[in-house]
Design an enzyme around this catalytic site. Structure first.
Site: not given
Length: 207
Positions: A109, A179
Site C-alpha cells: 500500500h 515499494e
C-alpha cells in the site's frame, strides 16, 4: 530446493509485478511467479506476465455470485497453480481471505498505514490525500491481509519525505521507488520464516 511459488493479483499496469519478476529473475528473491490473476482483461499487467511466460487467469467479479464466490474462484486458481503465497500488487478488489490462507496473503500500500488507508484509498487518491493533509512524511507499507481493507498486521514500512514542491505525480514516483524495495524484502522475510502471522499479529523470528 525449488523456489517458492507465488501468485500475484493485479488490477492495472502491473508495475509491481514487473518489479517482482525482475528481482526473481536476478536471483535477488528465491521465488518464482507461478500465476497472475487479474480482475479484468486487457491489462498491461497481463501482457507483462505473458511476455515472461507466466500463466494468467482473468476472474471478473461480475461473473461471480458475490465476494465469497469470487474469493473461492481466485484461491482455487492459486491452489491449482501450486502457489503457497499470494501478493496483492495493485489489486483493487475486496478479497475475502479463507481461514487457511490467513498469513499467506500480502499487500503493498502506498502510504504509512494506518494513515491514508481503507476503502477508496488507492493510487493517486492516496498521494493526493497525503498532500492535502500537509503530511511531512509518507511512504509505503507491506502487510498481511485480513478481511478489513488495509488493516492487517504490518510487516515493514519505508518512509519518504514530502517535499514542498511535490505534486501527486512526483510524490507517487518516489513512493513507488520505495515499494520496489519494500515488497521483495517483505516477501523474503515471509518466505524465510523471519515473520509470521499469528493470532492477528506479526511475530518475528522465534517469538
Amino acid at each position: 530446493m525449488s523456489p517458492s511459488r507465488i501468485a500475484v493479483l493485479i488490477s492495472g499496469t502491473g508495475r509491481s509485478l514487473e518489479n517482482l519478476l525482475r528481482v526473481c529473475a536476478a536471483g535477488e528473491l528465491d521465488a518464482e511467479v507461478g500465476l497472475v490473476v487479474a480482475d479484468r482483461g486487457k491489462l498491461r499487467g497481463l501482457e507483462i506476465a505473458e511476455a515472461a511466460s507466466v500463466p494468467t487467469q482473468v476472474i471478473r467479479p461480475r461473473d461471480c455470485d458475490g465476494p465469497e464466490d469470487f474469493s473461492a474462484q481466485v484461491f482455487d486458481a492459486v491452489e491449482a497453480a501450486a502457489c503457497g503465497t499470494v501478493v496483492l500488487a495493485g489489486f483493487l478488489r475486496h478479497l475475502p481471505i479463507p481461514a487457511g490462507w490467513l498469513g499467506r496473503v500480502l499487500n503493498i500500500h502506498p502510504s504509512l498505514l494506518p494513515a491514508h488507508g481503507g476503502k477508496g484509498f488507492w493510487g493517486d487518491h492516496v498521494h493526493r490525500s497525503v498532500l492535502e493533509a500537509g503530511d511531512a512524511v509518507t511512504g509505503c507499507t507491506v502487510h498481511y491481509v485480513d478481511n478489513v481493507f488495509d488493516a492487517g498486521p504490518i510487516i515493514l514500512q519505508r518512509r519518504v519525505d514530502v517535499r514542498p514542491d511535490d505534486d501527486v505525480h512526483s510524490l507517487a514516483g518516489r513512493v513507488f521507488d520505495e515499494e520496489c524495495i519494500a515488497l521483495p524484502e517483505a516477501l523474503r522475510q515471509h518466505l524465510a520464516g523471519e515473520v509470521r502471522f499469528v493470532a492477528g499479529r506479526v511475530v518475528r523470528g522465534d517469538g
